[in-house]
Design an enzyme around this catalytic site. Structure first.
Site, short mmCIF file in Angstrom:
data_model
loop_
_atom_site.label_atom_id
_atom_site.label_comp_id
_atom_site.label_asym_id
_atom_site.label_seq_id
_atom_site.Cartn_x
_atom_site.Cartn_y
_atom_site.Cartn_z
CE1 TYR A 147 -3.64 2.50 0.93
CE2 TYR A 147 -2.46 2.92 2.97
CZ TYR A 147 -3.47 3.24 2.08
OH TYR A 147 -4.30 4.29 2.36
CG ASP A 175 -2.29 -3.87 4.93
OD1 ASP A 175 -3.45 -4.33 5.02
OD2 ASP A 175 -2.05 -2.68 4.65
C1 PLP Z 1 -6.90 1.78 2.80
C2 PLP Z 1 -5.77 0.90 3.17
C3 PLP Z 1 -4.97 1.22 4.26
C4 PLP Z 1 -5.14 2.49 5.06
O1 PLP Z 1 -6.32 2.55 5.75
P1 PLP Z 1 -6.92 3.95 6.23
O2 PLP Z 1 -7.95 3.57 7.21
O3 PLP Z 1 -7.45 4.63 5.00
O4 PLP Z 1 -5.79 4.72 6.84
C5 PLP Z 1 -3.97 0.33 4.59
N1 PLP Z 1 -3.74 -0.78 3.89
C6 PLP Z 1 -4.49 -1.11 2.82
C7 PLP Z 1 -4.18 -2.35 2.07
C8 PLP Z 1 -5.51 -0.27 2.42
O5 PLP Z 1 -6.20 -0.58 1.34
#
Ligand code: PLP
Length: 390
Positions: free
Chosen positions: A109, A181
């Site tokens: 990301y 993530d």
């Molecule tokens: C959107 C996203 C984030 C960040 O999330 P927010 O709540 O917008 O800060 C992190 N990792 C991935 C894979 C995302 O798609």
């Protein structure tokens, strides 16, 4: 208990709440104590499970969400943060110090990469980006000072599915911590702790909240690594607003049914796109032939609604004509809600280790909960505009 049962029952206790089905929303800053002894006892167990000591460290509302997600993923405990990006940053800062080295997947990301290349770099922490398909070969990139291997599978924008167990095995052999993530799978289609992950990170903003109306992050950790995560989150001063936490809890209850529909609709759009003459390649983990499909088949139990597609070469004017006229697909960044989205992306502007091979424009689509027939008609009209503007 199976996943859908966990989603319906974890993190709530009507018997302790007048029979009310959902947990109450606690608005809290100061917690008051009846005696010095009670205050001291609470402080001594400040981060104990369910212990309420100060608004910032969590309330029964926060704990309910944390318990539910930790149970769903099979982790030990979780911490709540105000956004997904905050969760990523706090999780990284839990494990690195000056002089350390981080290995991060090249398809990460964008803001995660940015955090590594600015803040971490300024604090003397070096990051190397690795090819998402590196697998066990990551062992060759591990240095004596590598503390963290950061994965995200499938990759943002390009959707390569990684061999997470092989990467985790090599990382653990070298004493590194594995962070992932896990936003794409919502904690539902991929059980990170069964595949060697130590710390699972979520933009709860996406599928957990599920309705595009709140920002929230969560970090789930195994027993060994939870204390470092909690110390980092608490030390940085992160906490989330109670109403947003409540929205996430409410979203979580229906996440299973929503995700199954996102899976189904996403796949039908992907298959339809695959057959279009304007499309060069569809980037969808559940489609045979997509990068890392065999790992998706082995490790995942479903696909969410987010995927990509490479068009055959087309001018920017033509792509803009397609996107500007969409009736149902909106253009926006944060996915995971009930509505469909479409975006023109440029993944190779971010990558340094292994560029995506693409001759034409790259799109990212989020299949929402609309009827797929209507979504396909919207895309079909879009391709007509694209062809007319060529
Ligand atoms: C959107 C996203 C984030 C960040 O999330 P927010 O709540 O917008 O800060 C992190 N990792 C991935 C894979 C995302 O798609």
């Amino acid at each position: 208990m199976k996943k859908d049962t966990l989603l319906a029952h974890k993190g709530r206790n009507p018997g302790a709440n007048h029979g009310v089905v959902n947990p109450p929303v606690y608005h809290a800053s100061t917690i008051v104590y009846p005696t010095v002894a009670a205050m001291k006892a609470a402080q001594a167990n400040r981060f104990g499970h369910g212990q309420v000591t100060y608004g910032r460290h969590g309330t029964p509302t926060t704990f309910a969400l944390e318990d539910a997600l930790a149970a769903l993923e099979g982790g030990h405990r979780a911490a709540t943060l105000p956004s997904g990006l905050a969760a990523i940053c706090a999780a990284l800062l839990a494990f690195v110090k000056q002089g350390d080295h981080v290995l991060m997947v090249d398809s990460v990301y964008g803001p995660s990469r940015n955090f590594a290349m600015t803040m971490l770099k300024n604090f003397g922490i070096e990051t190397t980006f690795y090819d998402p398909m590196v697998g066990a070969g990551i062992a060759q990139m591990i240095r004596p000072n590598t503390r963290v291997v950061f994965t995200e599978s499938p990759g943002s924008l390009t959707f390569e599915v990684q061999d997470v167990p092989a990467i985790a095995k090599a990382a653990h052999a070298a004493g590194a911590v594995v962070l992932m993530d896990n936003t794409w799978a919502g904690g539902y289609f991929f059980r990170p702790f069964e595949h060697g992950v130590d710390v699972s990170i979520h933009a709860a903003t996406k599928y957990i909240v599920g309705h595009s109306d709140a920002m929230l992050g969560l970090v789930v950790a195994n027993e060994q690594h939870f204390p470092a995560v909690k110390a980092s989150v608490a030390g940085l001063g992160y906490c989330a607003g109670p109403d947003d936490v409540y929205l996430a809890l409410r979203g979580l209850r229906t996440m299973g049914v929503r995700l199954r529909q996102h899976h189904e609709t996403g796949l039908s759009l992907a298959r339809w796109l695959q057959a279009r003459p304007e499309v060069a390649r569809v980037l969808h983990p559940a489609l045979p032939g997509s990068t890392g499909h065999k790992f998706w088949k082995r490790d995942f139990t479903g696909a969410s609604g987010l995927f990509g597609c490479i068009l055959k070469p087309a001018s920017e004017t033509a792509v803009n004509a397609m996107l500007d006229g969409m009736k149902l697909f909106a253009m926006g960044y944060s996915w995971g809600g009930f509505e469909s989205l479409i975006l023109h992306t440029e993944p190779n502007k971010l990558r340094t280790a292994k560029p995506l091979v693409a001759d034409g424009p790259v799109l990212r689509l989020h299949a929402g909960l609309e009827d797929p027939t209507d979504l396909i008609a919207d895309l079909e009209a879009g391709f007509e505009r694209l062809n007319r503007a060529r």
